[in-house]
Design an enzyme around this catalytic site. Structure first.
Site: not given
Ligand code: RUB
Length: 323
Positions: A201, A132
């Site tokens: 998340d 991701c």
């Molecule tokens: C984003 C996702 C990321 C986490 C952590 O999912 O799963 O791995 O949110 O990101 P989506 P961060 O694209 O559905 O929002 O470290 O930037 O908080």
């Protein structure tokens, strides 16, 4: 009375124009500060009503990333406490605006700090796999790279929204050697990988990590290949609600993200399911890297105890320690 800009932010979170847990949390908190700035309220109680209304709208945008409710809780707790102790309208506006600025700044600093702490665990020559597009995971990778460690990265596409392309662009632009792979190739490449580094998340009270769909499968493949799994998560990703026995709701997104609308003309009886996140059990996670230090997943409950003030039955309030 919700200002138009706040409605726009809520829509952008829902439509994923603003995405990633950290970014969602900051955007929601910023939206509340806009309410405080722009509300036409003539008394503090009225402003509070506008804040409550905006909070509800923002909370309903995406259910999984706990940064959103935690950020909102943090601001609203401060606002409610101020109102109870007789704050004037102007004082209430100021408290909300200042608390929002503080939250946003702390969140940005946390990501930087996670980069520094996490980079210590990355060795020269490491091949890292990420999934991701996590700002916290990228912070670790970029910090290690800027320290001169010769690393390279496998990044998954992350279907159906292809957030992996954002990751490869960020790494490519910084000069990190990066290879894009399809999600289903993870196990195929796992034997080459030294460390899996992903974001979160939400982190639950028992140390399970909720992250982009596919993370648990990657962790399973890593476990099988004895590859270490690092999760980069700010402390405001820890979910106090799970300490009360609640489960983290997993968002299911529309089928149209997976197949084009014409697909249903040919196959009207096919059901498409599109969960956006999954849960990786603590057994498959080696460490969680927070801005306060590294913990084993089993230490999640300690983070919750330290970071959140408990007012069970009323509200859970964030006890951010002002520096
Ligand atoms: C984003 C996702 C990321 C986490 C952590 O999912 O799963 O791995 O949110 O990101 P989506 P961060 O694209 O559905 O929002 O470290 O930037 O908080």
């Amino acid at each position: 009375m919700i200002p138009l800009e706040v409605i726009k932010i809520a829509n952008n979170i829902r439509d994923m124009k603003i995405r990633g847990a950290a970014e969602i949390g900051r955007a929601a908190v910023y939206a509340l500060s806009l309410v405080a700035q722009k509300s036409p309220a003539s008394k503090a109680e009225e402003l509070m009503e506008h804040l409550e209304e905006a909070s509800k709208l923002l909370l309903a945008t995406r259910p999984t990333a706990v940064t959103l409710p935690n950020g909102i809780q943090y601001i609203m707790h401060r606002a409610r406490t101020a109102l109870q102790s007789g704050a004037s309208l102007e004082e209430l506006r100021e408290i909300v605006i200042n608390s929002a600025q503080y939250f946003i700044k702390s969140s940005q600093q946390a990501i930087k700090k996670i980069g520094e702490i996490g980079a210590r665990r990355i060795r020269d020559g490491d091949i890292i796999l990420t999934h991701c597009n996590s700002s916290a995971a990228i912070s670790i990778i970029l910090t290690a790279f800027r320290q001169g460690k010769e690393i390279s990265v496998y990044a998954t596409e992350t279907r159906p929204r292809f957030q992996g392309r954002l990751t490869v662009k960020a790494l490519h632009d910084a000069g990190v050697p990066v290879t894009l792979i399809i999600d289903s190739a993870v196990r195929y490449f796992m034997h080459e990988v030294d460390k899996v580094v992903v974001g979160a998340d939400a982190v639950t009270a028992n140390g399970a990590v909720v992250n982009k769909i596919g993370t648990s499968m990657i962790a399973l493949a890593a476990h099988e290949a004895r590859v270490r799994v690092f999760v980069a998560a700010e402390t405001y990703k820890f979910s106090p609600y799970t300490a009360l026995g609640e489960l983290v709701e997993i968002e299911e997104r529309p089928a149209e993200e997976v197949v084009p609308p014409e697909f249903f003309k040919e196959c009207p009886n096919v059901k498409v399911r599109n969960p956006a996140f999954d849960v990786t059990p603590p057994e498959f996670i080696d460490i969680i890297i927070t801005e306060k230090g590294v913990i084993p997943p089993q230490g999640a409950i300690l983070v919750l105890r330290e970071e959140f003030g408990w007012a069970l039955g009323e509200e859970l309030s964030r006890t951010f320690r002002e520096e």
